[in-house]
Design an enzyme around this catalytic site. Sequence first.
Site, short mmCIF file in Angstrom:
data_model
loop_
_atom_site.label_atom_id
_atom_site.label_comp_id
_atom_site.label_asym_id
_atom_site.label_seq_id
_atom_site.Cartn_x
_atom_site.Cartn_y
_atom_site.Cartn_z
N LYS A 1 0.84 -1.20 0.00
CA LYS A 1 0.00 0.00 0.00
C LYS A 1 0.88 1.25 0.00
CE LYS A 1 -3.57 2.42 2.67
NZ LYS A 1 -4.36 2.44 3.92
N ASP B 1 -11.61 5.32 13.27
CA ASP B 1 -11.92 5.34 11.84
C ASP B 1 -11.41 4.09 11.11
OD1 ASP B 1 -13.39 6.64 9.92
OD2 ASP B 1 -11.66 7.68 9.06
#
Length: 517
Positions: free
Chosen positions: A219, A381
């Site tokens: 990523k 989150d």
Amino acid sequence: MMHCASSLQQPLRRIRARSRLDCGGVKRGLMHCAFIQLLHPERRGGWRSCLLYPSPHRLSELTERPPEPPPLTNMASAASSLASAIASKTKTKKKHFVSQKVKLFRASDPLLSVLMWGVNHSINELSHIQIPVMLMPDDFKANSKIKVDNHLFNKENMPSHFKFKEYCPLVFRNLRERFAIDDQEYQNSLTRSAPIPSDAQGRSGARFHTSYNKKYVIKIITSEDVAEMHNILKKYHQYIVECHGNTLLPQFLGMYRLTVDGDETYMIVTRNVFSHRLPVHKKYDLKGSTVAREASDKEKQPRPPDDGAPPKSRMSQKLQTIRIATRFYCAIRHTKELPTYKDNDFINDGQKIYVDEESKKVFLEKLKNDVEFLAQLKLMDYSLLVGLHDVEQGEQEQPEEESEDNDAGEEEGTESDGGVTGTPPDSPSNTLDSNKPLGPGEFDPNVDVYAIRSHENAPKKEVYFMAIIDILTPYDAKKKAAHAAKTVKHGAGAEISTVNPEQYSKRFYDFITTILS
């Protein structure tokens, strides 16, 4: 290998090695490298050790010296020695040497070629460093760097000038060990063939790649994510040690910075949540919130390529062109087939996770421990990524996929047998992973660590892949401001996603318990 000890007071000193690369007997140019091995900025003197490695071919020339000839006492002994020397050379010439075929770190994106080269170099360097009994505080601040200039080998795939930096190499090596991942297997997975672009996109449009064998995810992250990773790394490592790697949290395996043409790119490698052999037929991103938590039509449609800022140079322009083409290709081919659905979609679909009581108990226990740990770190989150594999559908698709895999394997074999005989710096080994045969819906729990089978009375036979992702978001001033704005907009009682970490973890856990059946 040359060992150099430094007691300098400067925090940084580069040792430049100028070595001529000899690939298959052909001089391929000069390589200027500055090797910085395990730099500890807070340790006085700056260096624990500095290892300087010349080219393997040059090393043999430097270390091996021909033996001194024996003294000749008369003409007869001289003639005898000359005859034996000629005979020895003649025998050597008759031997047949086979040049080793190597990988050239071929990737469509030069950035990925640099990643492959850098990971291979890093693992090779770590293999020469003894595993410490325990990690020291300085290990969580350490890094290793290499700078390559005038690098002419494999210039069709790699830039001539680049830098590669690995953060906390000893810590991530220890994490890989605790996650039962062998360094050699990790190296081969990321360097034997180019990583594959993924259609998935993370927060703020972050791009993903998977290793060629689909075991690892690469990523692209921001510098803020790198800073947050450094903030939590020590406690994260301690938590992994205490739970013996038995967690739903992301398994962080390596973090790198790549500098190409002055542009810095940060990457982090994790274990793939999904299986490398069982395709996922539907996936959800769940947060336990219901406000604006459904996949929009835009998210289900191919996203038009973003041109971004004007390129600074020819290399930047080439990288940008490749990225746009890759993103557009992935969007056209995959996005419509497998969009990422969200909480409201999961509820409206009437979806449930059908697992037996024992699996449910183990899963919820891990989930509870993980979210409590994230709340202690003031993180929020995050999401539960859920992938569904339909066993019956997968069994029907298997013959077609096997045919495609065979075709891809033939193409790869043709490319690797292209007659390349030179040995590039830090070439990976060509060992292959041995996979035992598995039936439809079967998986290896040591590889697919996030997989759970559906129970026998489920409406249909499925395999679920579930793990927590995106844990690097702190509840800082920015998130507090977003919480205040959303509260005013949606009301105090609305289940908005931006809430304090304690409230977020409780709501997240409660929601996940309701979807398990």
